[in-house]
Enzyme design. Sequence first.
Site, mmCIF file in Angstrom:
data_model
loop_
_atom_site.group_PDB
_atom_site.id
_atom_site.type_symbol
_atom_site.label_atom_id
_atom_site.label_comp_id
_atom_site.label_asym_id
_atom_site.label_seq_id
_atom_site.Cartn_x
_atom_site.Cartn_y
_atom_site.Cartn_z
ATOM 1 N N LEU A 205 10.986 -42.077 -0.427
ATOM 2 C CA LEU A 205 11.629 -42.306 0.877
ATOM 3 C C LEU A 205 10.563 -42.356 1.962
ATOM 4 O O LEU A 205 9.750 -41.440 2.064
ATOM 5 C CB LEU A 205 12.591 -41.155 1.216
ATOM 6 C CG LEU A 205 13.855 -41.026 0.354
ATOM 7 C CD1 LEU A 205 14.559 -39.722 0.659
ATOM 8 C CD2 LEU A 205 14.806 -42.203 0.600
ATOM 9 N N HIS A 206 10.589 -43.414 2.767
ATOM 10 C CA HIS A 206 9.647 -43.466 3.886
ATOM 11 C C HIS A 206 10.139 -44.273 5.073
ATOM 12 O O HIS A 206 9.425 -44.419 6.058
ATOM 13 C CB HIS A 206 8.299 -44.020 3.420
ATOM 14 C CG HIS A 206 8.356 -45.488 3.077
ATOM 15 N ND1 HIS A 206 8.768 -45.945 1.850
ATOM 16 C CD2 HIS A 206 8.069 -46.594 3.798
ATOM 17 C CE1 HIS A 206 8.716 -47.267 1.829
ATOM 18 N NE2 HIS A 206 8.299 -47.690 3.000
ATOM 19 N N ARG A 207 11.362 -44.849 5.002
ATOM 20 C CA ARG A 207 11.840 -45.649 6.134
ATOM 21 C C ARG A 207 12.049 -44.753 7.353
ATOM 22 O O ARG A 207 12.699 -43.702 7.234
ATOM 23 C CB ARG A 207 13.192 -46.296 5.828
ATOM 24 C CG ARG A 207 13.166 -47.338 4.770
ATOM 25 C CD ARG A 207 12.660 -48.680 5.234
ATOM 26 N NE ARG A 207 12.158 -49.384 4.071
ATOM 27 C CZ ARG A 207 11.037 -50.077 4.011
ATOM 28 N NH1 ARG A 207 10.297 -50.222 5.080
ATOM 29 N NH2 ARG A 207 10.655 -50.660 2.918
ATOM 30 N N ARG A 240 4.116 -40.375 5.681
ATOM 31 C CA ARG A 240 4.970 -40.354 6.874
ATOM 32 C C ARG A 240 6.025 -39.247 6.737
ATOM 33 O O ARG A 240 6.258 -38.462 7.657
ATOM 34 C CB ARG A 240 5.689 -41.704 7.067
ATOM 35 C CG ARG A 240 6.799 -41.651 8.114
ATOM 36 C CD ARG A 240 7.635 -42.911 8.133
ATOM 37 N NE ARG A 240 6.956 -44.009 8.777
ATOM 38 C CZ ARG A 240 6.941 -44.220 10.103
ATOM 39 N NH1 ARG A 240 7.554 -43.395 10.920
ATOM 40 N NH2 ARG A 240 6.308 -45.257 10.595
ATOM 41 N N ASP A 284 14.145 -45.929 -0.669
ATOM 42 C CA ASP A 284 14.400 -46.871 0.421
ATOM 43 C C ASP A 284 13.278 -47.915 0.476
ATOM 44 O O ASP A 284 13.118 -48.619 1.457
ATOM 45 C CB ASP A 284 14.560 -46.137 1.761
ATOM 46 C CG ASP A 284 13.348 -45.285 2.130
ATOM 47 O OD1 ASP A 284 12.268 -45.456 1.513
ATOM 48 O OD2 ASP A 284 13.477 -44.451 3.043
#
Length: 366
Positions: A205-207, A240, A284
């Site tokens: 997940l990084h969005r 992130r 994502d």
Amino acid sequence: MIKIICVCGTRPNFMKIAPIMRVFEATGNFETLLVHTGQHYDENMSRLFFDDLGIPRPDINLEVGSASHAAQTGEIMKRFEPVVLDFKPDYVLVVGDVNSTIACGLVAVKLGVKLIHVEAGLRSFDWTMPEEINRILTDRISDLLFVTEQSGVDNLAKEGVDSDKVHLVGNVMIDTLMANRERAKKSDILSRLELKEKGYAAITLHRPSNVDDLDKFAEIITAFEEIQKEIKLVFPMHPRTRNNISGSELEKRIEAMSNFILLEPVGYLDFLCLMSNAALVMTDSGGIQEETTILGVPCMTLRENTERPVTITEGTNHLAHITTKDILKNYREIRDSGQDNAGGIPKFWDGKAAERIARTIARGVG
Ligand code: UD1
Ligand code: UDP
């Protein structure tokens, strides 16, 4: 000889540029300059992939690093312009939809150099995504647009892009997957983490829309707290995401889960091995939706939309809303269907996309 600057800057760019560099080299028709913008720079977000994928060392690293969108995009442009002026290429080739893509694209066209966009035409129709802005603008200024799936061709036609510029060639990310599938089987990541085949779910997940707002991210983590009661979860966490949760309540909740393995980002071969043997992937990521389609591994994409619809219509992808309830509903549906999702293979996702790209450029099209 065709003089061409190839640009990469972030993790997914490396998988896309690898087969292109290899084919350009093999044909002997291209004089290349590989430029790394330095948008991603951690060892496990950059150099590891050059080693794993046998990409030549970048000729130039602009070392731009992290910054706000405007500062990062502007800095890449400033540092890339003298490189183009000096090398005097026939083409600049950019891949994907990241800030490095639009920044280098803009520099090229403003200097009158023809621009090639690999992975053109994809649209989420969601202007809150920074990538959607980068995609639309890059396509608008490109002279040659190489597309991965039919939806991209249709989107570009609707936007009025001249069809002579548009070529459906398949997916360079799948070229890389096919070239490395056998090698990935030799990864020892499963034994290192004491994982059994199909005995775990892999997560990335990084969005910003999922991980920058911690209340939103908490919806996802609450679902993971439930799911890990049934199946082990393995999460190589993007920097992130790691930075966002550092010191937060959410970080404590993640660390408190007993059936949950939190990792630093892993190399390509290790991640390909993790995905290939997973019961399920929850992500994502753009690229991972495509890779799981080819691997036949069920993928739950934690997003409201996807710019890669073929992964749903022909592949193994399912979209989940970002609520605990919907993530759990999708998880149970996938679990209960017992599907291995031997979906279809999208047209030209056959490992030869880079060859088609090189042939088209060499024909002097565009
Ligand atoms: C970028 C792309 C995104 C892509 C993703 C792939 C843009 C706008 N976004 O998102 O489309 O899906 O890469 O992974 O281009 N950081 C590090 N080390 C690194 C790189 C980043 O610590 O090597 C941290 C920094 O705190 C940085 C943050 O991650 O501020 C975000 O990095 P950035 O490149 O701006 O965006 P990504 O979220 O990585
Ligand atoms: N990937 C990897 N290690 C990881 C997570 C992902 O090698 O720990 C690979 C994944 O297999 C795919 C690419 O990174 O090839 C996707 O990159 P990312 O999700 O960062 O970007 P996106 O595709 O969303 O733009």
